[in-house]
Design a protein around this motif. Structure first.
Motif, mmCIF file in Angstrom:
data_model
loop_
_atom_site.group_PDB
_atom_site.id
_atom_site.type_symbol
_atom_site.label_atom_id
_atom_site.label_comp_id
_atom_site.label_asym_id
_atom_site.label_seq_id
_atom_site.Cartn_x
_atom_site.Cartn_y
_atom_site.Cartn_z
ATOM 1 N N THR A 127 27.850 12.415 -19.276
ATOM 2 C CA THR A 127 28.419 13.354 -20.247
ATOM 3 C C THR A 127 29.887 13.016 -20.444
ATOM 4 O O THR A 127 30.627 12.850 -19.473
ATOM 5 N N VAL A 172 28.544 21.112 -25.328
ATOM 6 C CA VAL A 172 27.866 20.119 -26.162
ATOM 7 C C VAL A 172 27.577 20.713 -27.532
ATOM 8 O O VAL A 172 27.780 20.065 -28.570
ATOM 9 N N PRO A 217 27.477 13.735 -30.709
ATOM 10 C CA PRO A 217 26.263 14.095 -29.968
ATOM 11 C C PRO A 217 25.013 13.462 -30.555
ATOM 12 O O PRO A 217 24.945 13.222 -31.771
#
Length: 249
Positions: free
Chosen positions: A79, A66, A207
């Motif tokens: 995710t 990430v 993100p």
């Protein structure tokens, strides 16, 4: 997903701590195309069970990916894999549309429409666009893509006599207006850095908490009339804005 990630083989792999091995396993699946942009990873507990490792180890591997921008967590969804996009330089000396800019780069520009229609203008739109009487405003909200990758969120407002039918726009706004001999000749742009909201990061596939370049534009016709006002949020991992400066005499 088991075929893409042979988690039962993780313990047999060499290459350092278990979280590093898992990280490499996921990266290899991305490189080989077994995990593609938008694919969801199994839940952390499922990965831990399949690989016979702790959830702390799984979380450490995923956190690292990430941080690299290769995975993105979406609250309540899971995710997901994020395909990295090549950085693009956008010169600030030319007035071009997104479609023209992508075509110049040899990329295919696209749009995902989020909203478009005729609305009663806000006080700000009335003042900036010089509207009066019963004039309405054409609003376009779309996700702009390059080779099917999300690149920017674009919000545009135009007077309804310039764009009476927003639904007629297929892809390029400027190209559609040019058919009616309507072309901007200059524009003022204000550029700033902003943090994206959660819904914006999901649309752009970046993100949570990611930064973006906000480009606010006011474009003018040859007569001096304001043709459009727009705000675009460009992915900061994809765009560099470049200006050529000269020293005055």
């Amino acid at each position: 997903m088991q075929g893409a990630l042979p988690l039962d083989q993780l313990q047999k792999l060499g290459g350092g701590p278990l979280y590093v091995r898992l990280k490499k396993l996921i990266e290899q699946a991305m490189t080989e195309g077994k995990l593609k942009h938008g694919d969801a990873l199994p839940a952390e507990r499922d990965i831990a069970d399949a690989a016979a490792i702790s959830r702390v180890t799984v979380r450490k591997a995923i956190d690292s990916l990430v941080d690299q921008g290769l995975l993105v967590r979406r609250r309540g969804s899971g995710t997901f894999v994020v395909k990295q996009v090549p950085r693009m330089q956008q010169p600030l000396t030319r007035l071009t549309s997104f479609s023209e800019d992508m075509r110049r780069r040899g990329m295919s520009a696209g749009s995902r429409w989020l909203d478009r229609g005729l609305y009663h203008p806000t006080p700000e739109e009335t003042m900036t666009l010089g509207l009066f009487g019963e004039a309405r405003v054409a609003r376009l909200l779309r996700l702009r893509t390059a080779n099917d990758m999300p690149i920017a969120l674009e919000r545009t407002s135009l007077p309804d006599d310039i764009l009476p039918d927003p639904d007629a726009i297929e892809n390029s706004l400027y190209q559609a207006l040019a058919v009616r001999n309507i072309r901007p000749v200059r524009a003022n742009q204000r550029i700033s850095a902003v943090l994206l909201q959660e819904d914006e990061t999901e649309l752009l596939g970046v993100p949570p908490g990611s930064a973006a370049l906000r480009v606010q534009r006011i474009a003018y016709l040859e007569t001096g009339r304001v043709m459009e006002v727009s705000t675009a949020l460009y992915r900061s991992d994809a765009y560099d804005l470049v200006a050529e400066l000269t020293i005055g005499n």
